[in-house]
Design a protein around this motif. Structure first.
Motif, PDB file in Angstrom:
ATOM      1  N   ASN A 128       6.228   3.269  -8.731  1.00  0.00           N
ATOM      2  CA  ASN A 128       5.339   2.305  -9.388  1.00  0.00           C
ATOM      3  C   ASN A 128       6.071   1.082  -9.914  1.00  0.00           C
ATOM      4  O   ASN A 128       5.495   0.286 -10.658  1.00  0.00           O
ATOM      5  CB  ASN A 128       4.594   2.989 -10.542  1.00  0.00           C
ATOM      6  N   SER A 157       0.867  -1.182   0.000  1.00  0.00           N
ATOM      7  CA  SER A 157       0.000   0.000   0.000  1.00  0.00           C
ATOM      8  C   SER A 157       0.901   1.228   0.000  1.00  0.00           C
ATOM      9  O   SER A 157       1.854   1.301   0.770  1.00  0.00           O
ATOM     10  CB  SER A 157      -0.922   0.005   1.218  1.00  0.00           C
ATOM     11  N   ASN A 162       1.078   5.692  -0.785  1.00  0.00           N
ATOM     12  CA  ASN A 162       0.433   6.971  -1.025  1.00  0.00           C
ATOM     13  C   ASN A 162       1.492   8.007  -1.341  1.00  0.00           C
ATOM     14  O   ASN A 162       2.527   8.070  -0.662  1.00  0.00           O
ATOM     15  CB  ASN A 162      -0.361   7.428   0.199  1.00  0.00           C
ATOM     16  N   THR A 212      -2.425  10.771  -2.708  1.00  0.00           N
ATOM     17  CA  THR A 212      -3.033   9.990  -3.780  1.00  0.00           C
ATOM     18  C   THR A 212      -2.562   8.548  -3.677  1.00  0.00           C
ATOM     19  O   THR A 212      -1.357   8.283  -3.745  1.00  0.00           O
ATOM     20  CB  THR A 212      -2.648  10.557  -5.160  1.00  0.00           C
ATOM     21  N   PRO A 213      -3.508   7.615  -3.523  1.00  0.00           N
ATOM     22  CA  PRO A 213      -3.080   6.209  -3.457  1.00  0.00           C
ATOM     23  C   PRO A 213      -2.486   5.766  -4.792  1.00  0.00           C
ATOM     24  O   PRO A 213      -2.984   6.116  -5.861  1.00  0.00           O
ATOM     25  CB  PRO A 213      -4.381   5.456  -3.145  1.00  0.00           C
ATOM     26  N   LEU A 214      -1.413   4.997  -4.707  1.00  0.00           N
ATOM     27  CA  LEU A 214      -0.790   4.434  -5.899  1.00  0.00           C
ATOM     28  C   LEU A 214      -1.352   3.032  -6.143  1.00  0.00           C
ATOM     29  O   LEU A 214      -1.501   2.236  -5.205  1.00  0.00           O
ATOM     30  CB  LEU A 214       0.731   4.373  -5.745  1.00  0.00           C
ATOM     31  N   ASP A 215      -1.654   2.755  -7.372  1.00  0.00           N
ATOM     32  CA  ASP A 215      -2.246   1.466  -7.730  1.00  0.00           C
ATOM     33  C   ASP A 215      -1.135   0.454  -7.989  1.00  0.00           C
ATOM     34  O   ASP A 215      -0.690   0.245  -9.124  1.00  0.00           O
ATOM     35  CB  ASP A 215      -3.131   1.621  -8.965  1.00  0.00           C
ATOM     36  N   ILE A 216      -0.649  -0.147  -6.910  1.00  0.00           N
ATOM     37  CA  ILE A 216       0.403  -1.152  -7.010  1.00  0.00           C
ATOM     38  C   ILE A 216      -0.199  -2.491  -6.589  1.00  0.00           C
ATOM     39  O   ILE A 216      -0.577  -2.665  -5.427  1.00  0.00           O
ATOM     40  CB  ILE A 216       1.608  -0.803  -6.117  1.00  0.00           C
ATOM     41  N   PRO A 217      -0.333  -3.445  -7.475  1.00  0.00           N
ATOM     42  CA  PRO A 217      -1.008  -4.705  -7.133  1.00  0.00           C
ATOM     43  C   PRO A 217      -0.177  -5.578  -6.193  1.00  0.00           C
ATOM     44  O   PRO A 217       1.056  -5.519  -6.174  1.00  0.00           O
ATOM     45  CB  PRO A 217      -1.192  -5.379  -8.495  1.00  0.00           C
ATOM     46  N   ASN A 218      -0.888  -6.382  -5.407  1.00  0.00           N
ATOM     47  CA  ASN A 218      -0.230  -7.411  -4.605  1.00  0.00           C
ATOM     48  C   ASN A 218       0.177  -8.562  -5.531  1.00  0.00           C
ATOM     49  O   ASN A 218      -0.362  -8.718  -6.631  1.00  0.00           O
ATOM     50  CB  ASN A 218      -1.167  -7.922  -3.516  1.00  0.00           C
ATOM     51  N   SER A 224       7.556  -2.537 -10.407  1.00  0.00           N
ATOM     52  CA  SER A 224       7.158  -3.900 -10.068  1.00  0.00           C
ATOM     53  C   SER A 224       8.415  -4.743  -9.852  1.00  0.00           C
ATOM     54  O   SER A 224       9.503  -4.381 -10.320  1.00  0.00           O
ATOM     55  CB  SER A 224       6.320  -4.503 -11.196  1.00  0.00           C
TER      56      SER A 224
END
Length: 875
Positions: free
Chosen positions: A620, A549, A551, A560-566, A622
């Motif tokens: 961001n 998680s 921000n 702003t939350p960052l959309d980083i998937p688990n 991966s």
């Protein structure tokens, strides 16, 4: 003399094992296993001198345990002979297993004595005893004393190997290195096979910087933040060995695409109160270290401190052409720098034996870094051949940090090789990376000022548990679980002002912050099997689930939350070894590794200390996944150890540096990180270590790799295009050590690394060499040494070329690293041996980017033992 004694003792044990191997083959059917043998693989009695197949049979038994009288460790593979008192000849015999235990059965009644022997120990004989029908005699623990005279002869004919090979790693014994004394860990790593250390202290393994660095099997948040700076905090004089693990088993964290580097520090095993002093002074650095320890009974306490102050200068030139629309703009920069870093490290630790089979250990380590650098940058910008601007910047950089690592470890041993452990660790690092710049015009008048404030923290808590147990005599099962809770915070802002006004927020570089939380849960299982045909299989798998998680905020503090998937990853590993005659070993390995982004790669702060070369992280990013393959061969041919390997590394979603032109500054280049896509690396390496004479040894090697990279970069129209690059890099090293009479010794070392391909260009070649001499003081209480590095010429130059559709760049760095240093060590205190303690296992976070056994024989040995009474227990 204590360290010499241990080296000689280990050499004696190893020689004995090799002799047993050469005569009878590997105990238990195969070497390289977890330290257990196949008890079903019994040797014939005719394997022992004087023993024949018609030896009288009975139902008597005798058993016992052999231990080292100093360390308390089991004595493995020692020969036990049953001697007939009347004929004075052996009529039966066996060898001790990896636990030091032995057993003889089906013994006929009679008068006998026992004889024990092993190379490196004094022959020992028991008093006569009598076996009657049905006797079951337990001789108990028999202590064998090391043969100091024999070991003293060994040191003349052989030395502990500088490079050793184990089942899953290569070990470099750094305490034999003379020229690294007075330096830091990066000076030691330059000498380790398969590793390269560039002029900035960045470490790569087989051409990849995607590695994990551990200290005594433990991680540190300061290492996760900056490997190069962390290594400067660790004194070379405290490093015992460096382990290079190219194919980690499932027990290790899945991090480190190329592998793991484990730095083992020296541990004081003396009994009583001791104090060690290490000092050095040189043209580029001075150091002072004090380490003390107190050990009494079940308790051991150690306390140490080390500081190093460096002073060095460097210069660089930058020639760059940037495409702006239809015009090409050229930028030239001349820069000089003077570095004044100060590093310190302080440690406190203790271990305590709660019971015979339980131990507790704890430690705390505090590290500090005060890196101050003064830079002068003269930048000229041209359009066609016309001078557009000239800027002079005086920059003061401050990279400050403080880190603390606290460990608490418990281990419970149920029986040999069956144990359970639980370990915890808390780590925290505070980082400050600031700069202050004065901007002057071509006449030297102050026109503006700029400041960047960047504060970061990286903290994590880890708990793990591990259990291992033998299955039968030739199998080992290991499994465990681990949880890591990690939190990274970064807060940054830019200030700007005129020559006579206050500094205010810079509108072109808005302030911001990043809150990054990462939780990892992992479990693993590993199985080792040794076959009767001398194969060793170690297979396992590990599953890791990562939840993130994050921000990111702007100057308005709007998060702003960052959309980083688990993501979850299954990472298998296979290690296979085969031992052949003559000490030759073949190995094959496969494993999958994960490379998570580190703090520097995530931090979104634009570091514009040099506006022509801005660096910024990418939150961001991966993780990247790498499949590793390796085949290796090792053998000892007379006095030469030889190791050769070929390897392949296939990486998808690879994290790599990307350079693009700045949108706000003409001629400026922004370096960031992206998951570029594909990277394929294939290579080979060969190393040797040979003893030309008993006092002169030479070792060295060559390594090389071919790499293919493919990724994305913008073109002149702002569109993303696919680019690729290929290349070959070759490197080599050579070291020679000479032992001279009257305590004198000398060493010569040289290293060279050729150009290294990158996605958008080529990093330049570099080299180093050193020569050192040392004189041991009386009674080995200390030493005085003198070493010189790169003493011909005026330092090292490295040229890096960069080429993209939007720019070309040639960056030349010159490091004035010629150096002469004088070192001094001295040891005081009571020096007596104590028995080996069972240490608790420690937390081993390696997840962020940045023996044999069984029956055998030695028919050359003459046995020995304790006393006994008729039908009773020998004493």
């Amino acid at each position: 003399m204590r360290w010499q004694f241990h080296i000689l003792l280990l050499f004696g044990l190893w020689t004995g094992i090799n002799q047993a191997y050469a005569q009878f083959g590997p105990p238990g059917g195969g070497p390289g296993g977890p330290g257990f043998g196949n008890q079903d693989d019994r040797r014939k009695k005719s394997d022992f001198t004087g023993v024949t197949e018609d030896t009288p049979k009975g139902n008597g038994k005798i058993n016992g345990l052999l231990i080292d009288s100093l360390s308390g460790k089991p004595v493995e593979f020692a020969t036990i002979a049953l001697i007939n008192q009347k004929t004075n000849k052996p009529i039966d015999g066996t060898t001790s297993d990896t636990k030091g235990a032995f057993l003889m059965s089906k013994l006929a009644p009679g008068d006998y004595r026992l004889q024990y022997s092993f190379i490196g120990y004094k022959n020992q004989n028991s008093k006569p005893f009598t076996i009657v029908k049905g006797s079951d005699i337990n001789v108990g623990s028999v202590k064998l004393s090391p043969d100091i005279r024999t070991l003293g002869e060994v040191v003349v004919t052989g030395q502990a190997a500088l490079i050793e090979e184990k089942v899953d790693r290569l070990v470099f014994n750094a305490d034999k290195d003379l020229t690294a004394k007075g330096g830091d860990a990066s000076d030691v790593l330059k000498r380790v096979p398969m590793l390269s250390v560039d002029l900035d202290g960045n470490v790569s393994l087989r051409g990849s910087q995607n590695i994990r660095v551990l200290i005594n099997n433990k991680p540190s948040t300061i290492v996760a933040s900056n490997v190069a700076d962390a290594l400067k905090q660790l004194p070379a004089d405290m490093i015992k060995s460096v382990e290079v693990i190219t194919s980690p088993s499932a027990k290790y964290d899945a991090e480190g695409a190329a592998g793991i580097i484990n730095i083992i520090t020296k541990k004081n095993t003396l009994h009583g109160l001791t104090l060690n002093l290490d000092a050095g002074v040189g043209l580029r650095a001075s150091n002072l270290g004090l380490n003390g320890s107190y050990r009494q009974g079940k308790l051991g306490v150690s306390l140490g401190g080390f500081g190093r102050y460096m002073y060095n200068r460097a210069s660089s030139t930058l020639d760059q052409t940037t495409l702006t629309g239809t015009q090409a703009q050229r930028t030239n920069q001349q820069a000089t720098a003077f570095d004044q870093p100060l590093f310190g490290q302080y440690t406190l630790g203790f271990d305590y034996d709660l019971a015979k089979d339980q131990s507790l250990s704890a430690s705390i380590r505090y590290g500090t870094r005060n890196f101050v650098q003064q830079q002068n940058q003269l930048t000229s910008t041209y359009l066609a051949d016309s001078l557009l601007s000239m800027t002079n910047r005086d920059v003061n950089r401050k990279d400050l940090s403080n880190s603390v690592d606290m460990n608490l470890d418990y281990v419970r041993t149920f029986k040999p090789q069956q144990e359970w452990s639980i370990s915890t660790q808390y780590s925290r690092t505070g980082l400050t990376n600031n700069f202050y710049a004065d901007l002057l015009n071509s006449g030297g008048t102050l026109t503006a000022r700029q400041q960047n404030l960047n504060n970061n923290t990286n903290q994590e808590f880890t708990i793990q548990t591990d259990y291992q147990t033998p299955i039968r005599k030739n199998q080992l099962l290991e499994f465990g679980g681990k949880a890591i809770m990690r939190k990274v915070d970064s807060d940054y802002r830019y200030l700007i002002g005129s020559s006579n006004s206050e500094l205010n927020n810079d509108p072109t570089n808005p302030s911001g912050s990043l809150a990054y939380n990462q939780n990892i849960g992992a479990g693993y299982i590993s199985y080792t099997y040794v076959t009767p045909s001398k194969y060793t299989f170690k297979v396992g798998t590990r599953y890791e689930y990562t939840s993130i998680s994050a921000n990111q905020s702007t100057e308005s503090r709007t998060y702003t939350p960052l959309d980083i998937p688990n993501y979850g990853n299954l990472v298998p590993s296979i290690n296979i070894s085969k031992s052949l005659k003559g000490g030759t070993t073949l190995k094959a390995a496969y494993n999958r590794r994960i490379q998570r982004p580190g703090l520097q790669q995530l931090n979104p702060n634009p570091n514009a200390a040099n506006p022509q070369m801005i660096s910024v992280g990418n939150p961001n990013l991966s993780p990247e996944l790498t499949d590793n393959f390796e085949l290796s061969y090792s053998s000892t041919i007379q006095k030469t150890y030889l190791n050769a390997a070929v390897f392949g590394r296939l990486t998808n979603n690879a994290i790599s540096q990307i350079r693009v032109p700045s949108d706000t500054l003409a001629g400026g280049i922004i370096t960031t990180f992206q998951n570029i896509g594909i990277q394929r690396t294939y290579g080979a390496n060969i190393f040797f270590n040979t003893s030309i004479t008993s006092k002169w040894s030479v070792n060295g090697g060559l390594d090389g790799y071919y790499v293919y990279m493919q990724g994305q970069t913008p073109d002149a129209n702002g569109k993303s295009i696919t680019i690729s690059n290929t290349g070959v890099s070759i490197g080599g090293r050579l070291m020679s050590q000479l032992q001279i009479n009257n305590g004198w010794s000398a060493q010569l070392f040289s290293f060279w690394r050729g150009p290294m391909p990158q996605l958008q260009g080529t990093m330049g070649s570099f080299y180093m060499y050193s020569l050192g001499v040392r004189k041991d003081l009386a009674n080995k209480r200390g030493s005085i040494g003198l070493a010189a590095e790169n003493f011909v010429g005026n330092g090292v130059t490295m040229r890096t070329n960069l080429s993209t559709p939007l720019l070309t760049q040639v960056n030349t760095n010159h490091l004035y690293n010629s150096n002469v240093k004088l070192t001094f060590t001295y040891r005081i205190g009571k020096m007596t041996f104590e028995q080996q303690r069972k240490k608790g296992r420690s937390v081993n976070n390696d997840d962020v980017k940045g023996g044999e056994g069984g029956d055998g024989g030695n028919q050359q040995a003459a046995p020995a033992g304790g006393s006994t009474q008729s039908g009773g227990r020998p004493r």
